[in-house]
Design an enzyme around this catalytic site. Structure first.
Site: not given
Length: 330
Positions: A155, A176, A188, A226
């Site tokens: 991540s 991800h 992702e 993120n």
């Protein structure tokens, strides 16, 4: 072992506790689509890895899913998590018993590292420790067939660095997933400057094959979600540092004013303040000139005191299990 990943970013905490769901679609023919792989490996069956193995096996797109853990106790723990998740689906009549049996029979649980050697596609879901990943990818690069594609579920770590460890950067990308894997639809898919375009498309199409929604991203810190989320959490904490507003008012403002399911400080507590600090400290160290990457004083102070949020019973809020109490500044 499990890769660190943020808990449900678009669902409330109550929805997070709903029974996990997944789908099973049987294949009427042994032939596989060009975007699928006959044999898929998953390394690490912790929080994320067990879900990835389950979803891959449930898709009906693979002959075998190799679920690897180096230690038997972790292997058995991951297997138990998958069995319990599938049992819930059967009990709720979201999966037939025959389908459940087929899913489990498609997974090869093993502590034998060599079982990964002939996999077409391997997803790594071990803890976020670059030294551990360096060793793992070096070993995978030595035993796997030349065409095997490697994909990390990290991540926050650099896909480019891990690709170099494998010795085959053209056959490397990121995939991800989000927690819980069985519920969250987004994945992702990350490419580096060296990722072969054909390899990237195979990984991207695989995500769609197993019933997820794939998005494309270059290898940037935090990828899409993120990279946007973590700095926003840090900004909320900087407001606490400056005493601009109360914890409650910051959170309720983002809920009622921006339509977020929970406020940023509530979410940080839910994720784990130690996890937040680990990620942002790593970014600050690696990208010192990026102004969006900062470490708020209140975050460091809470973690130093062992106040990690939900997992420790106290963070920006008091917690009883998954039930949030009052903010600490109230």
């Amino acid at each position: 072992m499990a890769a660190l990943s943020f808990h449900s970013l678009s669902r409330s905490s109550s929805m997070m506790r709903r029974a996990l769901t997944s789908s099973f679609s049987s294949s009427s023919s042994p032939s596989l689509s060009s975007s699928s792989f006959s044999k898929v490996g998953v390394v690490g069956l912790g929080l994320m890895g067990h879900g990835i193995a389950q979803v891959a096996a449930s898709s009906g797109k693979h002959d075998t899913v190799v679920a690897f853990e180096p230690e038997l106790k972790y292997l058995e723990s991951g297997k138990s998590r998958i069995e319990k998740s599938i049992d819930k689906l059967v009990q709720k009549q979201k999966m037939s018993q025959d389908a459940a049996t087929q899913v489990l029979s498609n997974i090869q649980f093993t502590t034998d590292f060599d079982a990964l050697a002939d996999a077409d596609f391997i997803v790594e879901a071990v803890i976020e420790n670059m030294d551990l990943k360096r060793d793992l990818y070096g070993k995978l690069g030595n035993i796997c067939k030349p065409e095997t594609i490697f994909a990390s579920n990290t991540s926050s770590l650099s896909i480019t660095e891990m690709a170099a460890f494998s010795g085959r950067p053209r056959n490397f990308c990121g995939v991800h997933f989000f927690n819980p894997v069985q519920l969250m639809k987004l994945v992702e898919v990350i490419r580096t400057k060296e990722t072969d375009p054909a390899v990237f498309e195979k990984a991207f199409n695989w995500v769609s094959d197993i019933g997820k929604v794939a998005v494309r991203c270059n290898d940037t810190p935090g990828f899409i979600v993120n990279r946007l989320l973590v700095p926003s959490l840090m900004q909320a904490m900087l407001m606490v540092d400056r005493n601009d507003a109360s914890i409650h008012d910051i959170d309720i403002s983002m809920q009622l004013g921006a339509g977020h399911p929970m406020g940023p400080l509530h979410l940080a507590d839910y994720i784990g303040l130690d996890t937040c600090l680990y990620i942002v400290k790593g970014w600050v160290t690696k990208y010192p000139d990026e102004p969006a990457f900062v470490v708020p004083n209140c975050l460091e102070q809470l973690v130093t005191k062992g106040h990690l949020g939900r997992k420790s019973g106290q963070g920006f809020y008091k917690w009883e299990g998954d039930k949030r109490g009052d903010a600490l500044d109230q």
